[in-house]
Scaffold this motif. Structure first.
Motif, mmCIF file in Angstrom:
data_model
loop_
_atom_site.group_PDB
_atom_site.id
_atom_site.type_symbol
_atom_site.label_atom_id
_atom_site.label_comp_id
_atom_site.label_asym_id
_atom_site.label_seq_id
_atom_site.Cartn_x
_atom_site.Cartn_y
_atom_site.Cartn_z
ATOM 1 N N VAL A 5 5.159 -5.093 -7.291
ATOM 2 C CA VAL A 5 4.775 -5.213 -5.879
ATOM 3 C C VAL A 5 3.332 -5.671 -5.686
ATOM 4 N N ALA A 6 2.525 -5.642 -6.742
ATOM 5 C CA ALA A 6 1.103 -5.962 -6.591
ATOM 6 C C ALA A 6 0.890 -7.443 -6.306
ATOM 7 N N ALA A 7 -0.174 -7.733 -5.558
ATOM 8 C CA ALA A 7 -0.586 -9.118 -5.361
ATOM 9 C C ALA A 7 -1.204 -9.635 -6.650
ATOM 10 N N THR A 8 -1.114 -10.938 -6.865
ATOM 11 C CA THR A 8 -1.631 -11.517 -8.106
ATOM 12 C C THR A 8 -3.112 -11.195 -8.300
ATOM 13 N N ARG A 12 0.833 -1.215 0.000
ATOM 14 C CA ARG A 12 0.000 0.000 0.000
ATOM 15 C C ARG A 12 0.861 1.256 0.000
ATOM 16 N N ARG A 13 1.954 1.223 0.770
ATOM 17 C CA ARG A 13 2.833 2.389 0.846
ATOM 18 C C ARG A 13 3.473 2.686 -0.498
ATOM 19 N N VAL A 14 3.953 1.650 -1.173
ATOM 20 C CA VAL A 14 4.606 1.839 -2.471
ATOM 21 C C VAL A 14 3.599 2.311 -3.513
ATOM 22 N N LEU A 15 2.431 1.697 -3.547
ATOM 23 C CA LEU A 15 1.430 2.089 -4.537
ATOM 24 C C LEU A 15 0.960 3.526 -4.322
ATOM 25 N N THR A 16 0.812 3.931 -3.064
ATOM 26 C CA THR A 16 0.422 5.318 -2.777
ATOM 27 C C THR A 16 1.505 6.277 -3.246
ATOM 28 N N ALA A 17 2.756 5.932 -2.975
ATOM 29 C CA ALA A 17 3.864 6.783 -3.412
ATOM 30 C C ALA A 17 3.921 6.874 -4.934
#
Length: 239
Positions: free
Chosen positions: A126-129, A8-13
């Motif tokens: 980084v995403a889940a499948t 979540r942190r990476v996707l938000t960034a």
């Protein structure tokens, strides 16, 4: 191991950085065209988007190599720093009315566009499948916010220019510099540890050994995309 909190942190960034990078791209394609025409004449109006697109293509290769050697974090932040330098150069080009400096600056702004494209791969890393499609879509969609906001910076940029005693076009690029600084800060903090470890030398060799010539249809796809984008950019720039 990638935890849900880290994801979540990476996707938000990435989404925040996409918005900031989209602002620079929007300014380069719209206000940049007006500025180039103002300095060099109407025949130079399309040069802004052309040079920015060329810069994005060139820096995509460079930043991809940086990502492979040193990780995604350094690659993305480096591209944003180059974009900030480009916005700084464009601001001075507007003040000094130097066309060559303006075009060189747009080339550097292309680096931030390359970062926006590379960020999509980070989202996939980084995403889940189960949520990869959704996460990738959110990151791509975030660019739209910046791309729409960028061309609308003319009026607030002019007000900022008047406040600081600069030329009318300079203020928008000051806003771009701030946007790039935000992106660098967010990516530096959020992408630690790096989402993807740099490739080992033997892994790089194995990847390089896979030649594009082994997949002839890939060449057809690349050529088709190149023609389609040439038409799209030409219409966008000259409109």
């Amino acid at each position: 191991m990638i935890t849900p909190a880290y994801r979540r942190r990476v996707l938000t960034a990435l989404m925040i950085a996409q918005v900031m990078g989209g602002i620079s791209a929007g300014v380069a394609f719209s206000l940049g065209s007006l500025l180039a025409a103002d300095i060099g004449g109407t025949e130079w109006g399309g040069a802004a988007s052309t040079v920015t697109t060329v810069g994005a293509a060139l820096f995509s290769v460079v930043l991809a190599r940086v990502a492979a050697a040193s990780g995604r974090r350094l690659s993305l932040t480096s591209g944003m720093v180059l974009g900030a330098l480009g916005a700084t150069g464009a601001m001075f080009a507007a003040e000094w009315r130097l066309l060559w400096l303006l075009l060189a600056s747009f080339l550097l702004i292309g680096a931030s566009s390359a970062v926006n494209l590379q960020s999509r791969f980070v989202a996939g890393d980084v995403a889940a499948t189960a949520t990869r499609g959704r996460d990738l879509s959110l990151v791509v969609w975030s660019t739209t916010i910046g791309a729409v906001a960028g061309p609308n910076l003319m009026e607030p940029g002019q007000r900022l220019s008047e406040l600081l005693g600069f030329s009318s076009f300079s203020g928008a690029y000051l806003i771009c510099i701030g946007a790039q600084a935000v992106a660098v800060l967010v990516l530096s903090v959020a992408l630690h540890p790096d989402p993807v470890a740099p490739a080992a030398p033997d892994e790089e060799t194995a990847t390089d050994a896979t030649s594009i010539r082994a997949y002839p249809m890939v060449i057809v796809v690349i050529a088709s995309l190149a023609v389609a984008h040439a038409v799209m950019v030409a219409v966008m720039a000259m409109t």
